[in-house]
Design an enzyme around this catalytic site. Structure first.
Site, short mmCIF file in Angstrom:
data_model
loop_
_atom_site.label_atom_id
_atom_site.label_comp_id
_atom_site.label_asym_id
_atom_site.label_seq_id
_atom_site.Cartn_x
_atom_site.Cartn_y
_atom_site.Cartn_z
N CYS A 78 0.54 -1.27 -0.37
CA CYS A 78 0.11 0.02 0.37
C CYS A 78 0.90 1.20 0.20
CB CYS A 78 -0.76 0.07 1.16
SG CYS A 78 -1.56 1.63 1.40
N CYS A 158 -7.90 0.01 7.79
CA CYS A 158 -6.91 1.02 7.50
C CYS A 158 -6.12 1.23 9.12
CB CYS A 158 -6.86 2.27 6.60
SG CYS A 158 -5.38 3.57 6.49
N GLU A 332 -8.13 33.17 1.07
CA GLU A 332 -7.73 31.58 0.76
C GLU A 332 -8.91 31.95 -1.03
OE1 GLU A 332 -8.23 27.94 -0.61
OE2 GLU A 332 -7.10 28.29 1.48
N ASP A 380 0.40 29.23 5.59
CA ASP A 380 0.25 27.95 5.14
C ASP A 380 0.26 27.33 4.56
OD1 ASP A 380 0.01 25.44 6.26
OD2 ASP A 380 -2.02 25.34 7.16
N CYS A 407 4.48 22.58 4.83
CA CYS A 407 4.35 20.58 3.97
C CYS A 407 5.39 20.66 3.55
CB CYS A 407 3.03 20.26 4.73
SG CYS A 407 2.77 21.36 2.32
#
Length: 452
Positions: A78, A158, A332, A380, A407
């Site tokens: 996976c 999962c 945004e 962000d 990230c």
């Protein structure tokens, strides 16, 4: 010289940014899926390029002391997790090292990197699941893509998803069996059901199911509702999302409510959030509070500051800060997320927050030109990092402090370097493990202005 198809003994020295093991044969870089630092492996070369090769494990000659047997039976194939065969402590240590190395190598940033904030229990943390559907002969497959392909690994559960997802998968299998609904074929573009998605609220136990279909004509709709409401505790919403495009993008633009509410409710700290099917909301609710608390700590607001929340999503960080700020302005691109942000401000009785729809690289320069400024900027951004026009305007605006939530260590390093060349200093970096058992890293950087 390394040759395609040949077998070699190799020691794994490091991890790559995708979580694969990295070793060398006579200085030539070899990437090995499922390899971890300290492993001595026999591998076979499967892909050979000019500057690197990819090998497959034939035999573990001597395992690393950090190697463990994955708890998940699907972990080997996976693509959802890359590091479940590694102790959690070693995962955290490696992520800390990667942040430090990436900042120094790509951005020439030398700063204090705090120990990563991990989870006490790094399983069952995801509040959002997205499972493609396919066919294997006559059988329907529901699961996650196999590593490096779009072949679906059929699963029933999962271990990084909230346990309620298992009931949702079981309900979908029963519905397909009873209704005979066709399954979308990615190659031909034919078939109806493309993805099964779900959102689970950790604090309220609200559940939303999103079924992505090629068109609106879903068969036996009443039976679908009956099955899901019977099998899925806490179900508050069933949404049909229409995506008729031949694309790898999961969602289309149109949502149809089949059952219940259009949104579900969750909390981060004491801030309440209404969440739409397509809105961005951090997938790890417990760690989101850890992340946001650190943002508040770095912000160190006194109540007199104007705050920009750039790439604000549904306003989660901005609303978290608003209680200690003079004013928060969020920007945004996704209109539905901005609508949610405004609603979330209203339901929390937060009156000092405003949210705007548009590209940050267009709106931030426009707001600054109109005389709107910030004492604190929180960004962000997506994995590609901040648009240079956003960074340029931030520098012109001269906020005393910037808190950067990232990230992607590589684009974080790039953007920090840009700011450091223009009067800012990276004071401290705090990694937060939002995605245990994967190679993904979330990082918060505290940046302060050095020159007036």
């Amino acid at each position: 010289m390394v040759e395609l198809g040949q077998k070699y003994i190799i020691e794994i020295e490091d991890l790559g940014h995708k979580g694969e093991g990295v070793g060398r044969i006579q200085g030539f870089t070899i990437f090995v899926d499922q390899g971890i630092p300290g492993d001595l492996l026999q591998i076979q070369i499967k892909v050979l390029k000019r500057n690197y090769a990819r090998g497959e494990i034939v035999k573990i000659v001597q395992p690393s002391e950090d190697r463990v047997r994955p708890k998940c039976p699907y972990a080997k194939n996976c693509g959802g997790c890359q590091l479940m065969h590694m102790t959690y402590r070693a995962q955290l240590d490696n992520k800390n090292a990667r942040i430090k190395e990436t900042l120094e190598r790509l951005g020439k940033i030398k700063t204090k990197v705090e120990p990563i904030l991990g989870m006490e229990d790094p399983y069952r943390y995801r509040n959002k699941g997205q499972f493609p559907l396919g066919k294997m002969g006559e059988e329907t497959t529901i699961g996650l893509y196999q590593k490096g392909s779009h072949n679906i690994v059929d699963i029933d559960k999962c271990l990084i998803q909230e346990p309620g997802n298992e009931n949702i998968i079981a309900a979908m299998r029963e519905y397909i069996k009873i209704s005979g609904a066709s399954i979308y074929n990615e190659a031909t573009g034919k078939g109806l059901i493309r993805h099964l998605c779900m959102r689970v609220a950790f604090k309220t136990d609200d559940v939303m199911v999103i079924i992505v279909t090629k068109n609106k004509n879903i068969p036996q709709k009443e039976k679908l509702i009956e099955i899901f409401t019977k099998k899925v505790p806490g179900l508050k919403s069933i949404i049909q999302n229409i995506n008729g495009a031949k694309t790898n993008v999961i969602f289309g633009r149109e949502n149809i409510k089949l059952y219940g509410k259009e949104k579900i409710t969750d909390y981060i700290g004491d801030i309440k959030f209404n969440i739409s099917p397509l809105s961005f909301f951090q997938v790890n609710t417990p760690q989101s509070q850890v992340l946001y608390d650190k943002v508040v700590d770095y912000a160190d607001l006194t109540g007199n500051e104007n705050v920009f929340d750039i790439y604000c999503g549904i306003g989660s960080i901005g609303l978290y800060l608003a209680r200690k700020a003079k004013k928060v302005i969020g920007v945004e691109l996704v209109e539905e997320a901005v609508k949610d942000a405004r609603e979330n401000a209203r339901i929390n009785n937060i009156k000092n927050a405003e949210f705007y729809t548009g590209r940050a690289e267009d709106l931030i320069p426009q707001l600054y030109k109109e005389g709107t400024y910030a004492d604190l900027v929180v960004v962000d951004p997506p994995r590609k990092g901040c648009d240079e026009r956003v960074l340029e305007t931030m520098v012109k605006m001269k906020p005393k402090k910037i808190v950067y939530v990232s990230c992607n260590p590589a684009t974080l390093a790039r953007d920090l370097a840009y700011l450091e060349e223009r009067g800012y200093k990276t004071m401290e970096v705090q990694p937060v493990d939002m995605f245990p058992h994967t190679a993904h890293i979330e990082t918060i950087a505290l940046i302060q202005r050095e020159i007036s």
